[in-house]
Motif scaffolding. Structure first.
Motif, PDB file in Angstrom:
ATOM      1  N   ALA A  10       0.833  -1.211   0.000  1.00  0.00           N
ATOM      2  CA  ALA A  10       0.000   0.000   0.000  1.00  0.00           C
ATOM      3  C   ALA A  10       0.866   1.259   0.000  1.00  0.00           C
ATOM      4  O   ALA A  10       0.547   2.241  -0.677  1.00  0.00           O
ATOM      5  N   GLU A  11       1.974   1.210   0.721  1.00  0.00           N
ATOM      6  CA  GLU A  11       2.855   2.381   0.782  1.00  0.00           C
ATOM      7  C   GLU A  11       3.446   2.692  -0.592  1.00  0.00           C
ATOM      8  O   GLU A  11       3.485   3.844  -1.011  1.00  0.00           O
ATOM      9  N   ARG A  12       3.879   1.660  -1.312  1.00  0.00           N
ATOM     10  CA  ARG A  12       4.458   1.878  -2.648  1.00  0.00           C
ATOM     11  C   ARG A  12       3.369   2.279  -3.642  1.00  0.00           C
ATOM     12  O   ARG A  12       3.624   3.066  -4.552  1.00  0.00           O
ATOM     13  N   VAL A  13       2.166   1.751  -3.481  1.00  0.00           N
ATOM     14  CA  VAL A  13       1.060   2.156  -4.356  1.00  0.00           C
ATOM     15  C   VAL A  13       0.744   3.627  -4.114  1.00  0.00           C
ATOM     16  O   VAL A  13       0.515   4.383  -5.054  1.00  0.00           O
ATOM     17  N   ARG A  14       0.754   4.031  -2.849  1.00  0.00           N
ATOM     18  CA  ARG A  14       0.490   5.444  -2.547  1.00  0.00           C
ATOM     19  C   ARG A  14       1.508   6.347  -3.242  1.00  0.00           C
ATOM     20  O   ARG A  14       1.168   7.400  -3.774  1.00  0.00           O
ATOM     21  N   GLU A  15       2.780   5.925  -3.250  1.00  0.00           N
ATOM     22  CA  GLU A  15       3.805   6.718  -3.941  1.00  0.00           C
ATOM     23  C   GLU A  15       3.445   6.884  -5.418  1.00  0.00           C
ATOM     24  O   GLU A  15       3.581   7.970  -5.976  1.00  0.00           O
ATOM     25  N   ARG A  16       2.976   5.795  -6.031  1.00  0.00           N
ATOM     26  CA  ARG A  16       2.599   5.857  -7.460  1.00  0.00           C
ATOM     27  C   ARG A  16       1.353   6.717  -7.671  1.00  0.00           C
ATOM     28  O   ARG A  16       1.297   7.523  -8.591  1.00  0.00           O
ATOM     29  N   VAL A  17       0.360   6.522  -6.812  1.00  0.00           N
ATOM     30  CA  VAL A  17      -0.888   7.291  -6.945  1.00  0.00           C
ATOM     31  C   VAL A  17      -0.597   8.778  -6.744  1.00  0.00           C
ATOM     32  O   VAL A  17      -1.145   9.620  -7.452  1.00  0.00           O
ATOM     33  N   ASN A  18       0.277   9.079  -5.791  1.00  0.00           N
ATOM     34  CA  ASN A  18       0.616  10.483  -5.542  1.00  0.00           C
ATOM     35  C   ASN A  18       1.295  11.138  -6.736  1.00  0.00           C
ATOM     36  O   ASN A  18       1.267  12.347  -6.876  1.00  0.00           O
ATOM     37  N   ARG A  19       1.903  10.348  -7.609  1.00  0.00           N
ATOM     38  CA  ARG A  19       2.592  10.907  -8.785  1.00  0.00           C
ATOM     39  C   ARG A  19       1.677  11.067  -9.999  1.00  0.00           C
ATOM     40  O   ARG A  19       2.098  11.621 -11.022  1.00  0.00           O
ATOM     41  N   VAL A  20       0.432  10.601  -9.917  1.00  0.00           N
ATOM     42  CA  VAL A  20      -0.494  10.744 -11.043  1.00  0.00           C
ATOM     43  C   VAL A  20      -0.733  12.239 -11.282  1.00  0.00           C
ATOM     44  O   VAL A  20      -1.069  12.967 -10.344  1.00  0.00           O
ATOM     45  N   PRO A  21      -0.556  12.714 -12.514  1.00  0.00           N
ATOM     46  CA  PRO A  21      -0.757  14.152 -12.761  1.00  0.00           C
ATOM     47  C   PRO A  21      -2.231  14.540 -12.702  1.00  0.00           C
ATOM     48  O   PRO A  21      -3.106  13.757 -13.079  1.00  0.00           O
ATOM     49  N   ASP A  22      -2.490  15.743 -12.207  1.00  0.00           N
ATOM     50  CA  ASP A  22      -3.843  16.276 -12.228  1.00  0.00           C
ATOM     51  C   ASP A  22      -4.219  16.532 -13.693  1.00  0.00           C
ATOM     52  O   ASP A  22      -3.425  17.120 -14.421  1.00  0.00           O
ATOM     53  N   PRO A  23      -5.392  16.099 -14.136  1.00  0.00           N
ATOM     54  CA  PRO A  23      -5.733  16.274 -15.555  1.00  0.00           C
ATOM     55  C   PRO A  23      -5.911  17.734 -15.984  1.00  0.00           C
ATOM     56  O   PRO A  23      -5.690  18.063 -17.146  1.00  0.00           O
ATOM     57  N   GLU A  24      -6.284  18.624 -15.056  1.00  0.00           N
ATOM     58  CA  GLU A  24      -6.474  20.031 -15.419  1.00  0.00           C
ATOM     59  C   GLU A  24      -5.192  20.842 -15.242  1.00  0.00           C
ATOM     60  O   GLU A  24      -5.004  21.844 -15.916  1.00  0.00           O
ATOM     61  N   LEU A  25      -4.356  20.446 -14.301  1.00  0.00           N
ATOM     62  CA  LEU A  25      -3.089  21.134 -14.030  1.00  0.00           C
ATOM     63  C   LEU A  25      -1.991  20.079 -14.064  1.00  0.00           C
ATOM     64  O   LEU A  25      -1.464  19.681 -13.036  1.00  0.00           O
ATOM     65  N   PRO A  26      -1.630  19.578 -15.260  1.00  0.00           N
ATOM     66  CA  PRO A  26      -0.727  18.418 -15.333  1.00  0.00           C
ATOM     67  C   PRO A  26       0.682  18.657 -14.813  1.00  0.00           C
ATOM     68  O   PRO A  26       1.434  17.704 -14.636  1.00  0.00           O
ATOM     69  N   MET A  27       1.040  19.907 -14.524  1.00  0.00           N
ATOM     70  CA  MET A  27       2.368  20.162 -13.967  1.00  0.00           C
ATOM     71  C   MET A  27       2.424  19.791 -12.482  1.00  0.00           C
ATOM     72  O   MET A  27       3.484  19.777 -11.880  1.00  0.00           O
ATOM     73  N   ILE A  28       1.278  19.486 -11.903  1.00  0.00           N
ATOM     74  CA  ILE A  28       1.210  19.165 -10.478  1.00  0.00           C
ATOM     75  C   ILE A  28       0.550  17.793 -10.332  1.00  0.00           C
ATOM     76  O   ILE A  28      -0.366  17.450 -11.070  1.00  0.00           O
ATOM     77  N   SER A  29       1.049  17.025  -9.377  1.00  0.00           N
ATOM     78  CA  SER A  29       0.511  15.675  -9.176  1.00  0.00           C
ATOM     79  C   SER A  29      -0.658  15.702  -8.189  1.00  0.00           C
ATOM     80  O   SER A  29      -0.845  16.674  -7.450  1.00  0.00           O
ATOM     81  N   LEU A  30      -1.404  14.607  -8.176  1.00  0.00           N
ATOM     82  CA  LEU A  30      -2.526  14.499  -7.229  1.00  0.00           C
ATOM     83  C   LEU A  30      -2.014  14.568  -5.790  1.00  0.00           C
ATOM     84  O   LEU A  30      -2.675  15.117  -4.920  1.00  0.00           O
ATOM     85  N   GLY A  31      -0.817  14.018  -5.562  1.00  0.00           N
ATOM     86  CA  GLY A  31      -0.237  14.081  -4.221  1.00  0.00           C
ATOM     87  C   GLY A  31       0.110  15.507  -3.828  1.00  0.00           C
ATOM     88  O   GLY A  31      -0.200  15.948  -2.722  1.00  0.00           O
ATOM     89  N   ASP A  32       0.752  16.252  -4.739  1.00  0.00           N
ATOM     90  CA  ASP A  32       1.092  17.650  -4.445  1.00  0.00           C
ATOM     91  C   ASP A  32      -0.154  18.516  -4.312  1.00  0.00           C
ATOM     92  O   ASP A  32      -0.161  19.495  -3.579  1.00  0.00           O
ATOM     93  N   LEU A  33      -1.211  18.138  -5.011  1.00  0.00           N
ATOM     94  CA  LEU A  33      -2.449  18.902  -4.933  1.00  0.00           C
ATOM     95  C   LEU A  33      -3.228  18.591  -3.648  1.00  0.00           C
ATOM     96  O   LEU A  33      -4.072  19.364  -3.225  1.00  0.00           O
ATOM     97  N   GLY A  34      -2.908  17.471  -3.013  1.00  0.00           N
ATOM     98  CA  GLY A  34      -3.578  17.105  -1.763  1.00  0.00           C
ATOM     99  C   GLY A  34      -4.924  16.449  -1.978  1.00  0.00           C
ATOM    100  O   GLY A  34      -5.747  16.415  -1.064  1.00  0.00           O
ATOM    101  N   VAL A  35      -5.147  15.895  -3.147  1.00  0.00           N
ATOM    102  CA  VAL A  35      -6.425  15.230  -3.446  1.00  0.00           C
ATOM    103  C   VAL A  35      -6.466  13.833  -2.819  1.00  0.00           C
ATOM    104  O   VAL A  35      -7.514  13.385  -2.367  1.00  0.00           O
ATOM    105  N   VAL A  36      -5.309  13.173  -2.752  1.00  0.00           N
ATOM    106  CA  VAL A  36      -5.250  11.806  -2.217  1.00  0.00           C
ATOM    107  C   VAL A  36      -5.195  11.878  -0.691  1.00  0.00           C
ATOM    108  O   VAL A  36      -4.299  12.493  -0.125  1.00  0.00           O
ATOM    109  N   ARG A  37      -6.186  11.281  -0.037  1.00  0.00           N
ATOM    110  CA  ARG A  37      -6.212  11.276   1.437  1.00  0.00           C
ATOM    111  C   ARG A  37      -5.511  10.045   2.002  1.00  0.00           C
ATOM    112  O   ARG A  37      -4.779  10.140   2.971  1.00  0.00           O
ATOM    113  N   SER A  38      -5.799   8.884   1.417  1.00  0.00           N
ATOM    114  CA  SER A  38      -5.179   7.661   1.943  1.00  0.00           C
ATOM    115  C   SER A  38      -5.185   6.569   0.893  1.00  0.00           C
ATOM    116  O   SER A  38      -5.963   6.614  -0.067  1.00  0.00           O
ATOM    117  N   VAL A  39      -4.315   5.612   1.100  1.00  0.00           N
ATOM    118  CA  VAL A  39      -4.292   4.370   0.314  1.00  0.00           C
ATOM    119  C   VAL A  39      -4.127   3.273   1.345  1.00  0.00           C
ATOM    120  O   VAL A  39      -3.079   3.163   1.975  1.00  0.00           O
TER     121      VAL A  39
END
Length: 166
Positions: A10-39
């Protein structure tokens, strides 16, 4: 021939999920945007990714979910799922320092703290990401996405997007 994908923790999956780019602001990842709460592993053994959209009715949610599902598949969790939670609501305080830096580097003025009282400014707005001047003013309350406004810098005359504080 079908090859099996290694099932990551789960920890390694979270790292991958956090790197998914935001579709509207692709220069920022979902993790940097704070959209991902938990895995986390759910009671049925499947991985569950909990997300909070930046807006209720965010039009990017289907693309965000698709990006997360792709990350789950590529980490050996095709049975994983995405659960959307709305409380507590997302706020711009969830954007990481790296996310704010990336926004500014791409010409989008990052938001200030969400809980701070609005400053009274006469002729001083969000700092221009091009020249740094605070001699900026609103041009439009609506930007390329619902979470952005458009400002203009009176010093360098550039227009730029500003991520609204929430």
């Amino acid at each position: 021939m079908v090859s099996a994908v290694e099932r990551l923790s789960a920890e390694r999956v979270r790292e991958r999920v956090n790197r998914v780019p935001d579709p509207e602001l692709p220069m920022i990842s979902l993790g940097d945007l704070g959209v991902v709460r938990s895995v986390e592993e759910a009671s049925d053994g499947a991985l569950e990714v909990v997300v909070t959209p930046t807006y209720l009715g965010c039009p990017a949610m289907p693309a965000i979910e698709a990006g997360i599902r792709e990350a789950l598949d590529s980490t050996g969790h095709p049975d994983g799922r995405v659960r959307k939670v709305l409380a507590p609501a997302w706020s711009t305080d969830r954007i990481s320092a790296e996310g704010r830096r990336k926004l500014a580097a791409h010409g989008i003025a990052p938001p200030g703290p969400a809980g701070d009282p609005l400053p009274v400014r006469i002729g001083l707005g969000a700092p221009c990401p091009h020249c740094g001047s605070t001699a900026t003013r609103p041009q439009s309350p609506f930007g390329a996405t619902r979470c952005q406004a458009v400002l203009v810098c009176t010093a360098c005359r550039e227009t730029f997007a500003h991520l609204k504080a929430m």
